[in-house]
Design a protein around this motif. Structure first.
Motif, short mmCIF file in Angstrom:
data_model
loop_
_atom_site.label_atom_id
_atom_site.label_comp_id
_atom_site.label_asym_id
_atom_site.label_seq_id
_atom_site.Cartn_x
_atom_site.Cartn_y
_atom_site.Cartn_z
N LEU A 16 3.67 11.30 -4.56
CA LEU A 16 2.56 10.51 -4.00
C LEU A 16 2.99 9.80 -2.73
CD1 LEU A 16 -0.18 9.12 -4.00
CD2 LEU A 16 0.73 7.46 -5.64
N ILE A 17 4.16 9.19 -2.74
CA ILE A 17 4.63 8.47 -1.55
C ILE A 17 4.79 9.43 -0.38
CG2 ILE A 17 6.58 7.19 -0.59
CD1 ILE A 17 6.96 5.93 -3.37
N ALA A 18 5.35 10.59 -0.64
CA ALA A 18 5.53 11.58 0.43
C ALA A 18 4.18 12.02 1.02
CB ALA A 18 6.29 12.79 -0.10
N LEU A 19 3.19 12.24 0.15
CA LEU A 19 1.86 12.64 0.62
C LEU A 19 1.21 11.53 1.43
CD1 LEU A 19 -0.50 14.68 0.58
CD2 LEU A 19 -1.28 13.59 -1.55
N ALA A 20 1.32 10.29 0.93
CA ALA A 20 0.70 9.16 1.63
C ALA A 20 1.32 8.96 3.01
CB ALA A 20 0.84 7.90 0.79
N LYS A 21 2.60 9.23 3.13
CA LYS A 21 3.25 9.08 4.43
C LYS A 21 2.85 10.19 5.40
CE LYS A 21 7.17 6.27 2.99
NZ LYS A 21 8.65 6.12 2.85
N ILE A 69 -5.84 8.04 1.92
CA ILE A 69 -5.94 8.01 0.47
C ILE A 69 -6.48 6.66 0.02
CG2 ILE A 69 -4.63 8.13 -1.69
CD1 ILE A 69 -2.64 9.96 -0.28
N ASN A 70 -7.46 6.68 -0.88
CA ASN A 70 -8.07 5.45 -1.39
C ASN A 70 -7.56 5.17 -2.80
OD1 ASN A 70 -9.72 5.13 0.90
ND2 ASN A 70 -11.21 6.57 0.06
N ILE A 71 -7.26 3.91 -3.06
CA ILE A 71 -6.85 3.50 -4.40
C ILE A 71 -7.83 2.44 -4.91
CG2 ILE A 71 -5.18 1.85 -3.41
CD1 ILE A 71 -3.54 2.21 -6.00
N GLY A 72 -8.47 2.75 -6.01
CA GLY A 72 -9.43 1.82 -6.59
C GLY A 72 -8.73 0.79 -7.48
N THR A 73 -9.40 -0.31 -7.72
CA THR A 73 -8.89 -1.33 -8.62
C THR A 73 -10.01 -1.79 -9.54
OG1 THR A 73 -9.41 -3.29 -7.27
CG2 THR A 73 -7.37 -2.13 -6.77
N ALA A 74 -9.64 -2.20 -10.72
CA ALA A 74 -10.64 -2.57 -11.73
C ALA A 74 -11.05 -4.02 -11.60
CB ALA A 74 -10.09 -2.30 -13.13
N GLY A 75 -11.51 -4.39 -10.44
CA GLY A 75 -11.96 -5.76 -10.23
C GLY A 75 -11.39 -6.36 -8.97
N SER A 76 -12.10 -7.32 -8.42
CA SER A 76 -11.66 -8.01 -7.21
C SER A 76 -10.84 -9.24 -7.56
CB SER A 76 -12.89 -8.42 -6.38
OG SER A 76 -12.50 -9.19 -5.27
N ALA A 77 -9.71 -9.39 -6.89
CA ALA A 77 -8.84 -10.57 -7.04
C ALA A 77 -8.21 -10.67 -8.43
CB ALA A 77 -9.59 -11.85 -6.72
N GLY A 78 -8.19 -9.54 -9.16
CA GLY A 78 -7.54 -9.52 -10.46
C GLY A 78 -6.21 -8.80 -10.40
N LYS A 84 1.56 -1.27 -2.38
CA LYS A 84 1.57 -0.95 -0.95
C LYS A 84 2.74 -1.63 -0.23
CE LYS A 84 -1.95 -1.25 1.69
NZ LYS A 84 -3.15 -1.76 2.38
N ALA A 85 2.92 -2.92 -0.52
CA ALA A 85 3.96 -3.69 0.16
C ALA A 85 5.36 -3.17 -0.17
CB ALA A 85 3.84 -5.16 -0.21
N GLN A 86 5.58 -2.82 -1.43
CA GLN A 86 6.91 -2.40 -1.85
C GLN A 86 7.25 -0.98 -1.41
OE1 GLN A 86 9.42 -4.12 -3.66
NE2 GLN A 86 8.22 -5.90 -3.07
N THR A 87 6.27 -0.09 -1.39
CA THR A 87 6.53 1.31 -1.02
C THR A 87 6.39 1.55 0.48
OG1 THR A 87 4.21 1.92 -1.42
CG2 THR A 87 5.78 2.16 -3.26
N GLY A 88 5.68 0.67 1.16
CA GLY A 88 5.50 0.81 2.59
C GLY A 88 4.52 1.88 3.00
N ILE A 89 3.65 2.31 2.08
CA ILE A 89 2.69 3.36 2.42
C ILE A 89 1.36 2.76 2.86
CG2 ILE A 89 3.74 5.08 0.92
CD1 ILE A 89 1.62 4.49 -1.18
#
Length: 321
Positions: A140-145, A151-160, A170-175
């Motif tokens: 996944l990281i290789a593809l995102a780079k 690429i879109n990543i959904g989340t199950a709620g805002s601010a949760g 995102k911050a840790q992988t740098g993608i």
């Protein structure tokens, strides 16, 4: 001399009263507040534990649902209750270690509470639509780079926890991927199954049926340990990202200044209840894990995770709607 005696006696009264409370506690029903509506994961967990706790404590456990403000109303109600062991809360981690950093809440963690124990672990899993063509985190990281911003990543709620987990990822992988918050897990899962988004961070129980049916591909578990429900799915640390942790957990707390004898009895009761087949197997069937921690370990967890999510929310400028 008489005045000194009176003062010394008065100083002993709180300790004596606390011992007396612990010695005959509990002698009436105990209220456990669930700070969310009936039927949700928080409610299910509390109702699984209630019969087991009743068996240990020999008093009825009454579940009271008090939803609102992302769990804040119910949590605050217990914070303002008498510290007598008869008003407790089982709450999701978000109400305790995330909400204070993304919205205004009327309580302080851990100051306004007596932490008792974490009772359930619910790991956050990162899953992908099969068409993305990835099965592992390195893929996944290789593809995102190769495809930054596509690429879109959904989340199950805002601010949760789901959104903050995505931002931490995102911050840790740098993608460079686009975070798309949804109003709940259900619409996010629907869009992922329909390939409107390609990735999703969500509680494992929510997406486990779709993983088992091969409709979604599990990529990694943002947890400290592998899940018995998916023993072959690696955790983030195994791929070199030990700080990408997003266990969603549920815990029991009481008001601040809960007498030590009562805290000790509650701690032991939760430990026993977490080991019963009804609780253990009931949670495992949903991809969750019954657990127990000492009050000291739970307090340390509250403090450390609160600081982690404070930094993530601040860096990503996340506020609740």
């Amino acid at each position: 001399m008489r005045r000194r005696t009176l003062l010394a006696t008065a100083a002993l009264l709180p300790a004596t009263r606390a011992f007396a409370q612990g010695n005959d506690w509990p002698n009436r029903p105990i209220r456990i507040v669930v700070p969310f509506p009936p039927g949700g994961p928080n409610d299910i967990i509390a109702r699984l534990y209630a019969p087991a706790l009743t068996a240990v404590l020999k008093q009825p456990i009454v579940i009271e649902n008090r939803g609102g403000a992302g769990g804040g109303i119910g949590v605050d109600a217990v914070a303002k209750s008498a510290p007598d062991g008869y008003s407790l809360v089982i709450s999701s981690s978000g109400s305790l270690v995330i909400n204070p950093h993304v919205m205004n809440v009327p309580y302080k963690i851990p100051d306004d509470f007596t932490p008792i124990s974490v009772v359930t672990l619910v790991p956050e899993a990162l899953v992908a639509h099969p068409s993305l063509g990835v099965k592992t985190l390195p893929e996944l990281i290789a593809l995102a780079k190769r495809q930054p911003g596509r690429i879109n990543i959904g989340t199950a709620g805002s601010a949760g926890i789901s959104q903050l987990a995505a931002e931490l990822f995102k911050a840790q992988t740098g993608i460079d991927i686009t975070v798309v918050p949804y109003r709940g897990a259900a619409p996010a899962v629907v869009d992922l199954l329909g390939n409107s988004i390609q990735l999703l961070f969500a509680d494992l129980p929510v997406i486990l049926p779709h993983i088992r049916s091969n409709a979604l591909v599990p990529v990694v578990l943002a947890s400290r340990q592998r899940s018995p429900s998916l023993p072959d799915l690696p955790i983030t640390a195994e791929h070199g990202f030990p700080q990408v942790l997003a266990d969603n957990w549920y815990s029991m707390l009481g008001p601040a200044k809960l007498p030590a004898p009562i805290l000790a009895k509650l701690s032991e009761a939760v430990k026993i209840a977490s080991q019963t087949p009804e609780v253990r197997d009931g949670l495992a069937s949903q991809g969750a894990q019954a657990t127990w921690t000492t009050p000291a370990d739970f307090t340390a967890r509250l403090i450390s995770e609160s600081e982690v999510w404070r930094r993530v929310a601040q860096a990503a400028n996340i506020r609740a709607d």
